[in-house]
Design an enzyme around this catalytic site. Structure first.
Site, PDB file in Angstrom:
ATOM      1  N   GLY B 173      64.879  45.048  58.213  1.00  0.00           N
ATOM      2  CA  GLY B 173      64.684  45.564  56.869  1.00  0.00           C
ATOM      3  C   GLY B 173      65.566  44.861  55.862  1.00  0.00           C
ATOM      4  N   GLY B 174      65.986  45.617  54.889  1.00  0.00           N
ATOM      5  CA  GLY B 174      66.806  45.047  53.824  1.00  0.00           C
ATOM      6  C   GLY B 174      68.105  44.452  54.313  1.00  0.00           C
ATOM      7  N   GLY B 406      58.936   7.610  46.000  1.00  0.00           N
ATOM      8  CA  GLY B 406      59.671   8.798  45.590  1.00  0.00           C
ATOM      9  C   GLY B 406      60.631   9.281  46.653  1.00  0.00           C
ATOM     10  N   ALA B 407      60.287   9.047  47.910  1.00  0.00           N
ATOM     11  CA  ALA B 407      61.181   9.458  49.003  1.00  0.00           C
ATOM     12  C   ALA B 407      62.456   8.633  48.983  1.00  0.00           C
ATOM     13  CB  ALA B 407      60.462   9.313  50.342  1.00  0.00           C
TER      14      ALA B 407
END
Lengths: 58, 516
Positions: B173-174, B406-407
């Site tokens: 959960g949280g 771009g890499a």
């Protein structure tokens, strides 16, 4: 040969005196207590585990 | 000593024994039978021998709803305190599953928050050991607020002190959000579980049937979700891993990592045997790393997630460096969504904690395809660029082979702020590979040629001759020096030594807005 409690204390006092460079005859034991095996040490011993805590440089 | 003293001392000893008994012998046995240590045993394993000091051991829940006043136990299901790790102060919390399933209530959270506040004030790392059934329902909204108080502190501490989360039981959960905000998450193979919604609720809401391990076990989070970075077989080895990791870090963002003398290694003469000159042949970049870092010092982070990018800590002449390296052996070392997230997070941690970054480049591209585009490679890839550009720690790159498009930019290029860029003679620094480039810029010539195949090959050969080398980049100042592989270690050492006193200020701002 099983040591008595007094003998164990005497050996401990002698070891401390030796380590600290003191005259054992001048030392007086005021109190002592037995420090048991830690819970973790017991856990490891009971299971026969091989364990070494990581130290820097290992 | 009078009687009153004696009675008070005996009373204290009884209370201490009650605290030490935790949830009782039967529950401790059950914990052990599951292959798990108790909360205090974990603290003993984490800290240097004899240094752990427990605090707030007698804090108790104040809740009275649902019979809580009869169920409360001293310590309220968590052990907190401080000690030494490698002789340096650290703080920790360790949830105690033997008391109320380690459930978190108001007092439990208050203890953890107090330890975190002290860690922040002392500028020392904080380790949280999680083993808890979750929020204590009986304490209602006070439990939820307890979690919020912890998450708030995780956030405020982020980038100030290293925060490590160790999941040694359930974390559901949280509660998962504290580990999620921490810097590193450790898990164990059998007993660790993390999920926001457990299998029972998943089944009732969606109909999906899935085990806890398949939903949120260690293998899932280390290999698929990327939530966890380290997995170990059991509690003891896991806590040893935490000790090992902390050995690479400073105490806080104001300090430097320890210098740990080791065995210097310089097998760089073997690098041409490790890395084939033919850029289509693969190799394991970890063999490259181990050729020049101190012996056995490379500690890989997240080895099973985004394996196309290798990140980890190592030492060179005893000093910690962070290493980012394209892994040729997997997906040809291309960048994609997961690798971008992995790399960016690692780079930003190094920058937070003054750890210089070494980047080893052999990258063909960002992985193409609709899966990547629809998955948001644009914003994920941007994280790498942002992380490198924003980092003000010393940054050194070695371009080993391919560095395309771009890499190439994303892998700590000069334009992104690299301080020193080296390249090997076999490096190929270009917009793209020859085949792709010729297909675009030579299309008309190829179409018009009598023998298109021959023409195409001639153009490829010409492109390779002119561009597939490091010298164009060197001529334009994007590469500082073309070096022999055997010179690699010496050059890296001298670059980082020169950069030791680097100080760089960024424009004043509250914080940047990294794409998320």
């Amino acid at each position: 040969m099983e040591l008595t409690r007094e003998q164990i204390v005497a050996m401990a006092v002698a070891a401390v005196a030796d380590a600290e460079g003191l005259n054992v005859d001048t030392l007086r034991v005021r109190s002592f207590r037995e420090v048991g095996q830690s819970a973790l040490a017991k856990y490891i011993a009971e299971r026969g585990m091989q364990y070494k805590k990581y130290q820097l440089g290992d | 000593m009078d009687n009153t003293w004696q009675q008070k001392i005996e009373n204290l000893m009884d209370r201490r024994a009650d605290v030490a008994a935790a949830g009782g012998e039967a529950r401790v046995e059950k914990q052990h039978a599951a292959g798990k240590l108790t909360a205090r045993e974990r603290m003993e394993a984490l800290f240097d021998d004899g240094t752990f000091v427990e605090i707030n051991d007698m804090i108790e829940s104040r809740a009275t709803d649902f019979g809580m006043e009869k169920k409360k136990k001293p310590g309220d299901g968590v052990v907190t305190g401080y000690g030494k790790i490698h002789g340096r102060t650290a703080f920790a919390s360790s949830q105690d599953f033997t008391i109320g399933g380690g459930s978190l209530g108001e007092a439990h959270a208050k203890k953890i928050c107090h330890a975190m506040d002290m860690a922040l004030a002392m500028k020392a790392p904080f380790v949280s050991i999680n083993d808890s059934g979750g929020a204590r329902i009986e304490e209602g909204i006070d439990s939820l607020t307890g979690y919020a108080d912890i998450f708030y502190r995780n956030t405020i501490c982020s980038g100030v002190i290293p925060q490590i989360s160790v999941i040694l039981g359930p974390c559901a959960g949280g509660a998962c959000y504290s580990p999620a905000i921490c810097d590193y998450i450790f898990m164990t193979e059998k007993n660790s579980q993390m999920y926001i919604t457990g299998p029972a609720v998943v089944k009732s809401v969606t109909g999906e049937v899935i085990t806890a391990a398949d939903l949120g076990g260690a293998a899932v989070h280390a290999g698929t979700s990327g939530v966890a970075q380290f997995v170990y077989p059991d509690d003891l080895s896991c806590l040893n891993g935490v000790r090992q990791l902390l050995g690479y870090f400073p105490q806080s963002n104001e300090g430097e990592s320890l210098t740990v003398p080791g065995v210097p290694v310089d097998n760089c003469v073997s690098l041409p045997d490790i890395v084939p000159a033919d850029s289509k042949r693969s190799y394991d970049v970890r063999d490259v790393i181990n050729a020049f870092v101190d012996a056995n010092s490379f500690f890989e982070v997240q080895p099973d997630f985004a394996r196309n990018l290798v990140v980890g800590y190592a030492r060179i002449d005893g000093r910690t460096v962070g290493i980012v390296a394209n892994q040729s052996a997997y997906m040809a070392g291309s960048l994609e969504i997961n690798a971008s997230d992995k790399g960016a997070r690692f780079i930003r941690f190094c920058d937070c904690f003054n750890i210089p970054i070494l980047t080893l480049v052999d990258v063909p591209a960002f992985l193409p395809g609709s899966q990547q585009e629809h998955g948001g490679i644009i914003r994920h890839g941007a994280k790498m660029l942002f992380a490198y550009a924003e980092a003000t720690v010393p940054k050194v790159s070695v371009i080993m082979r391919k560095a395309y498009g771009g890499a190439y930019i994303a892998m700590n290029s000069k334009g992104l702020g690299a301080d020193v860029v080296y390249a090997w003679p076999v490096a190929e620094i270009a917009v793209m590979g020859a085949s792709g480039a010729v297909a675009i810029i030579g299309r008309r010539e190829i179409d018009a040629a009598g023998d298109p195949a021959v023409k195409r090959q001639a153009l490829i050969d010409g492109y390779n001759e002119k561009f597939m080398n490091p010298y164009v980049a060197a001529a334009h100042g994007y590469v500082d020096e073309v070096i022999l592989p055997e010179e690699t270690r010496r050059k890296i050492v001298s670059a980082f030594d020169m950069l030791k006193e680097k100080k760089k200020a960024l424009p004043k701002k509250k914080h940047g807005n990294i794409p998320l």
